[in-house]
Motif scaffolding. Sequence first.
Motif, PDB file in Angstrom:
ATOM      1  N   ASN A  62      67.614 -20.192   7.435  1.00  0.00           N
ATOM      2  CA  ASN A  62      66.819 -20.140   8.664  1.00  0.00           C
ATOM      3  C   ASN A  62      65.443 -20.732   8.371  1.00  0.00           C
ATOM      4  O   ASN A  62      64.635 -20.128   7.679  1.00  0.00           O
ATOM      5  N   LYS A  63      65.186 -21.940   8.891  1.00  0.00           N
ATOM      6  CA  LYS A  63      63.941 -22.650   8.583  1.00  0.00           C
ATOM      7  C   LYS A  63      62.799 -22.320   9.548  1.00  0.00           C
ATOM      8  O   LYS A  63      61.760 -22.971   9.512  1.00  0.00           O
ATOM      9  N   THR A  64      62.993 -21.327  10.406  1.00  0.00           N
ATOM     10  CA  THR A  64      61.961 -21.001  11.391  1.00  0.00           C
ATOM     11  C   THR A  64      60.646 -20.635  10.717  1.00  0.00           C
ATOM     12  O   THR A  64      59.574 -21.125  11.096  1.00  0.00           O
ATOM     13  N   THR A  65      60.714 -19.776   9.709  1.00  0.00           N
ATOM     14  CA  THR A  65      59.496 -19.338   9.027  1.00  0.00           C
ATOM     15  C   THR A  65      58.866 -20.499   8.263  1.00  0.00           C
ATOM     16  O   THR A  65      57.641 -20.643   8.238  1.00  0.00           O
ATOM     17  N   TYR A  66      59.712 -21.325   7.657  1.00  0.00           N
ATOM     18  CA  TYR A  66      59.188 -22.501   6.947  1.00  0.00           C
ATOM     19  C   TYR A  66      58.414 -23.409   7.904  1.00  0.00           C
ATOM     20  O   TYR A  66      57.306 -23.881   7.583  1.00  0.00           O
ATOM     21  N   ASN A  67      58.976 -23.655   9.075  1.00  0.00           N
ATOM     22  CA  ASN A  67      58.306 -24.511  10.058  1.00  0.00           C
ATOM     23  C   ASN A  67      57.010 -23.875  10.557  1.00  0.00           C
ATOM     24  O   ASN A  67      56.030 -24.587  10.824  1.00  0.00           O
ATOM     25  N   MET A  68      57.004 -22.555  10.674  1.00  0.00           N
ATOM     26  CA  MET A  68      55.775 -21.847  11.051  1.00  0.00           C
ATOM     27  C   MET A  68      54.686 -22.071  10.006  1.00  0.00           C
ATOM     28  O   MET A  68      53.533 -22.362  10.337  1.00  0.00           O
ATOM     29  N   LEU A  69      55.066 -21.924   8.740  1.00  0.00           N
ATOM     30  CA  LEU A  69      54.110 -22.129   7.649  1.00  0.00           C
ATOM     31  C   LEU A  69      53.609 -23.567   7.613  1.00  0.00           C
ATOM     32  O   LEU A  69      52.409 -23.816   7.417  1.00  0.00           O
ATOM     33  N   LYS A  70      54.525 -24.500   7.808  1.00  0.00           N
ATOM     34  CA  LYS A  70      54.170 -25.917   7.767  1.00  0.00           C
ATOM     35  C   LYS A  70      53.189 -26.267   8.878  1.00  0.00           C
ATOM     36  O   LYS A  70      52.191 -26.977   8.657  1.00  0.00           O
ATOM     37  N   GLU A  71      53.455 -25.763  10.079  1.00  0.00           N
ATOM     38  CA  GLU A  71      52.561 -26.023  11.217  1.00  0.00           C
ATOM     39  C   GLU A  71      51.193 -25.405  10.974  1.00  0.00           C
ATOM     40  O   GLU A  71      50.157 -26.024  11.236  1.00  0.00           O
ATOM     41  N   TRP A  72      51.189 -24.168  10.476  1.00  0.00           N
ATOM     42  CA  TRP A  72      49.922 -23.486  10.186  1.00  0.00           C
ATOM     43  C   TRP A  72      49.126 -24.252   9.125  1.00  0.00           C
ATOM     44  O   TRP A  72      47.918 -24.451   9.265  1.00  0.00           O
ATOM     45  N   PHE A  73      49.796 -24.699   8.075  1.00  0.00           N
ATOM     46  CA  PHE A  73      49.136 -25.421   6.991  1.00  0.00           C
ATOM     47  C   PHE A  73      48.500 -26.711   7.502  1.00  0.00           C
ATOM     48  O   PHE A  73      47.350 -27.036   7.162  1.00  0.00           O
ATOM     49  N   GLN A  74      49.230 -27.448   8.316  1.00  0.00           N
ATOM     50  CA  GLN A  74      48.710 -28.718   8.829  1.00  0.00           C
ATOM     51  C   GLN A  74      47.546 -28.505   9.797  1.00  0.00           C
ATOM     52  O   GLN A  74      46.538 -29.215   9.739  1.00  0.00           O
ATOM     53  N   ASN A  75      47.697 -27.516  10.683  1.00  0.00           N
ATOM     54  CA  ASN A  75      46.679 -27.305  11.719  1.00  0.00           C
ATOM     55  C   ASN A  75      45.451 -26.558  11.213  1.00  0.00           C
ATOM     56  O   ASN A  75      44.311 -26.911  11.541  1.00  0.00           O
ATOM     57  N   GLU A  76      45.690 -25.526  10.409  1.00  0.00           N
ATOM     58  CA  GLU A  76      44.597 -24.635  10.009  1.00  0.00           C
ATOM     59  C   GLU A  76      43.958 -25.002   8.666  1.00  0.00           C
ATOM     60  O   GLU A  76      42.837 -24.571   8.381  1.00  0.00           O
ATOM     61  N   ILE A  77      44.654 -25.783   7.853  1.00  0.00           N
ATOM     62  CA  ILE A  77      44.113 -26.150   6.543  1.00  0.00           C
ATOM     63  C   ILE A  77      43.794 -27.649   6.492  1.00  0.00           C
ATOM     64  O   ILE A  77      42.626 -28.038   6.369  1.00  0.00           O
ATOM     65  N   ILE A  78      44.801 -28.489   6.614  1.00  0.00           N
ATOM     66  CA  ILE A  78      44.609 -29.928   6.428  1.00  0.00           C
ATOM     67  C   ILE A  78      43.757 -30.545   7.539  1.00  0.00           C
ATOM     68  O   ILE A  78      42.777 -31.251   7.265  1.00  0.00           O
ATOM     69  N   SER A  79      44.116 -30.297   8.794  1.00  0.00           N
ATOM     70  CA  SER A  79      43.390 -30.918   9.906  1.00  0.00           C
ATOM     71  C   SER A  79      41.932 -30.474   9.948  1.00  0.00           C
ATOM     72  O   SER A  79      41.029 -31.293  10.157  1.00  0.00           O
ATOM     73  N   ILE A  80      41.703 -29.188   9.738  1.00  0.00           N
ATOM     74  CA  ILE A  80      40.331 -28.677   9.756  1.00  0.00           C
ATOM     75  C   ILE A  80      39.529 -29.264   8.590  1.00  0.00           C
ATOM     76  O   ILE A  80      38.365 -29.658   8.753  1.00  0.00           O
ATOM     77  N   ALA A  81      40.143 -29.348   7.415  1.00  0.00           N
ATOM     78  CA  ALA A  81      39.454 -29.933   6.262  1.00  0.00           C
ATOM     79  C   ALA A  81      39.131 -31.407   6.524  1.00  0.00           C
ATOM     80  O   ALA A  81      38.031 -31.874   6.198  1.00  0.00           O
ATOM     81  N   ASP A  82      40.069 -32.139   7.105  1.00  0.00           N
ATOM     82  CA  ASP A  82      39.826 -33.556   7.407  1.00  0.00           C
ATOM     83  C   ASP A  82      38.673 -33.717   8.397  1.00  0.00           C
ATOM     84  O   ASP A  82      37.854 -34.644   8.269  1.00  0.00           O
ATOM     85  N   ASN A  83      38.604 -32.827   9.384  1.00  0.00           N
ATOM     86  CA  ASN A  83      37.497 -32.874  10.343  1.00  0.00           C
ATOM     87  C   ASN A  83      36.158 -32.625   9.650  1.00  0.00           C
ATOM     88  O   ASN A  83      35.149 -33.280   9.952  1.00  0.00           O
ATOM     89  N   GLU A  84      36.145 -31.680   8.720  1.00  0.00           N
ATOM     90  CA  GLU A  84      34.909 -31.377   7.998  1.00  0.00           C
ATOM     91  C   GLU A  84      34.528 -32.525   7.061  1.00  0.00           C
ATOM     92  O   GLU A  84      33.342 -32.792   6.850  1.00  0.00           O
ATOM     93  N   ILE A  85      35.530 -33.207   6.510  1.00  0.00           N
ATOM     94  CA  ILE A  85      35.252 -34.370   5.662  1.00  0.00           C
ATOM     95  C   ILE A  85      34.645 -35.495   6.497  1.00  0.00           C
ATOM     96  O   ILE A  85      33.745 -36.213   6.047  1.00  0.00           O
TER      97      ILE A  85
END
Length: 235
Positions: A62-85
Amino acid sequence: MANQPNRKGSNESPVRRKTGVAQIELKSEAVYLHMRGQSGEALNNSLYRLGELFKMTNRSTNKTTYNMLKEWFQNEIISIADNEIDKLSSHFDSLQSELIPGYSFVDIKNPDMNLEINIIHKSHIEVINIISKIDLIMDDIEAIALSGTFDDDIEQSSRNQALLILNNISSKIFKVTKPGKRNGGPFSPVFFLEGLQKGVFSLYPDAEKESNVVNIESTNDKNTAEESVELTEAV
């Protein structure tokens, strides 16, 4: 035959997961000292924790949780960091536009600033790319500072702005996964994932707090309305 990577000696502490060791060459003293110290260790530990969660959920049927983590990582970690950069880059551009004549160098020499970073999941590599982007900008800022074109406090504020991006990554991961510490003990990825799948834990605790405040206010409004009806009927 291709050269095989060196294997760890038997006298080294065992690793829990198959781990790649990457060496990165940093150019900024600020980033190097940050990553070499306790803050860098905290960032590595947080990424190891996140990497475990990614690997465990990716192997599930069941990849539901994996997809949740992936979306959270991209939106809350990577995208925010890129904006700050982007903001840090704009800050550097503004510094360049306000430069006053200073010393001109024929060369700038860096000390040996190589770091080894353990990688157990590709999410770690994405954060290494963020570190590299920050490192390049801070390298330029430090070079300008050497020429004496602006005050030390401007360099310090630039350093704070840059390193805050990295600190926010580790603090956000630790904050979200904090409930995975059962009875205050060590972090248990299994326990955290079970709570996440059951809806007991959330990847967005701050948003839930705001939602709870709204719900409380709505409940209070409802109670006030019901009390007014009861008082009217009583009169």
